[in-house]
Design an enzyme around this catalytic site. Sequence first.
Site, PDB file in Angstrom:
ATOM      1  N   HIS A 253       0.788  -1.241   0.000  1.00 46.09           N
ATOM      2  CA  HIS A 253       0.000   0.000   0.000  1.00 46.09           C
ATOM      3  C   HIS A 253       0.821   1.294   0.000  1.00 46.09           C
ATOM      4  O   HIS A 253       0.715   2.129  -0.895  1.00 46.09           O
ATOM      5  CB  HIS A 253      -0.911   0.048   1.238  1.00 46.09           C
ATOM      6  CG  HIS A 253      -1.715  -1.169   1.475  1.00 46.09           C
ATOM      7  ND1 HIS A 253      -2.845  -1.468   0.776  1.00 46.09           N
ATOM      8  CD2 HIS A 253      -1.556  -2.199   2.366  1.00 46.09           C
ATOM      9  CE1 HIS A 253      -3.375  -2.600   1.213  1.00 46.09           C
ATOM     10  NE2 HIS A 253      -2.600  -3.066   2.176  1.00 46.09           N
TER      11      HIS A 253
HETATM   12  C1  BDR Z   1      -2.648   0.767   5.540  1.00 42.28           C
HETATM   13  O1  BDR Z   1      -2.833   0.326   6.886  1.00 42.28           O
HETATM   14  C2  BDR Z   1      -1.601  -0.071   7.420  1.00 42.28           C
HETATM   15  O2  BDR Z   1      -1.732  -1.282   8.096  1.00 42.28           O
HETATM   16  C3  BDR Z   1      -0.617  -0.103   6.290  1.00 42.28           C
HETATM   17  O3  BDR Z   1       0.669   0.284   6.739  1.00 42.28           O
HETATM   18  C4  BDR Z   1      -1.175   0.885   5.308  1.00 42.28           C
HETATM   19  O4  BDR Z   1      -0.756   2.206   5.608  1.00 42.28           O
HETATM   20  C5  BDR Z   1      -3.363  -0.209   4.620  1.00 42.28           C
HETATM   21  O5  BDR Z   1      -4.711  -0.268   4.954  1.00 42.28           O
END
Ligand code: BDR
Length: 324
Positions: A253
């Site tokens: 992500h």
């Molecule tokens: C986001 O949530 C976190 O767990 C990850 O680092 C990312 O920023 C994804 O939903």
Amino acid sequence: MSTSTLSAPQSAPCDLIIDTDPGADDLVALLLAMACPAELNIRAITTVAGNVSLGKTSRNACLAREWAGREDIPVYAGAGRPLVRKPVHAAEVHGEEGLEGVAVHVPRQGLASGSAVQYLVDTLADAEPHSITLAMLGPQTNLALALVQQPGIARGIKEVVVMGGAHFNGGNITPVAEFNLYADPHAAEVVLASGVRLAYVPLDLTHKIITSDERFRQLAAIGNQASKRVVGILDAYVKHDMDLYGMPGGPVHDACVIAYLLAPGLFSGRRAHMTVDSREGPTFGQTIVDWYGVLKRPANVLWLNDGDAQGFFDLLSARLARLQ
Ligand code: BDR
Ligand code: CA
């Protein structure tokens, strides 16, 4: 209402602050960003509680800096909890230390003195108008606190690029909410209301940019320390999402935010009106995007919903190869 591919990056380096809660994908994002000094002038890394506690996210940010050979970049610790809601973490996804697949240790160099929130206030207040970009890779608590303390600092911001939200995809922490927005929806509301220019990198996009065996081989073939760490971290991290969603690979992500800053042409999206639900109940933390403009309200975000997955992994590989 059209969906457009985004234009080429600027030629001058982008003045950037990275706000983050490392976190496996945050760590990859930080390494990618720190491998690109000609394009990204990273003024500071600011940390927030999110995936794990503030102490651990701050330690992991210092480790990312050490592993990238960029101890010149200050790391400021910020908010240890969200604005209003009870703290929520994601150790079941990122591990108890916020990082798995790599050994963590006490970093050589510690945190900069002073709080991330005050750093943001001072830096943005002193900045030329619309000159600083913020990459928000976790809950938006630090920026919200800074904007509440001194609303005029919004003028120093060029753009805020948020990893967060989900509209078409559905959520990853509840059926409808994405983790970063769920972890502090009130902070996201403050940032939205400030009128700063916003781009959102939601699950709608990141779930299309996923690993594969071939892409793991591509990263491993780089053969330096950075690529070994990234392969170790991602190998441990993507298993959770592959199992949960039955996908053939897992998303990275937060690194998509940095890739968007480096190569916006890899992504496409649409300007739209977005709201976040901060009411208690089953839709707490949900982002609602008026993709078709039925509300006839002014667009307040650029919502990115598609991208060139192989282009992303080619970019990541080429840039990680520049590190040790
Ligand atoms: C986001 O949530 C976190 O767990 C990850 O680092 C990312 O920023 C994804 O939903
Ligand atoms: Ca994150």
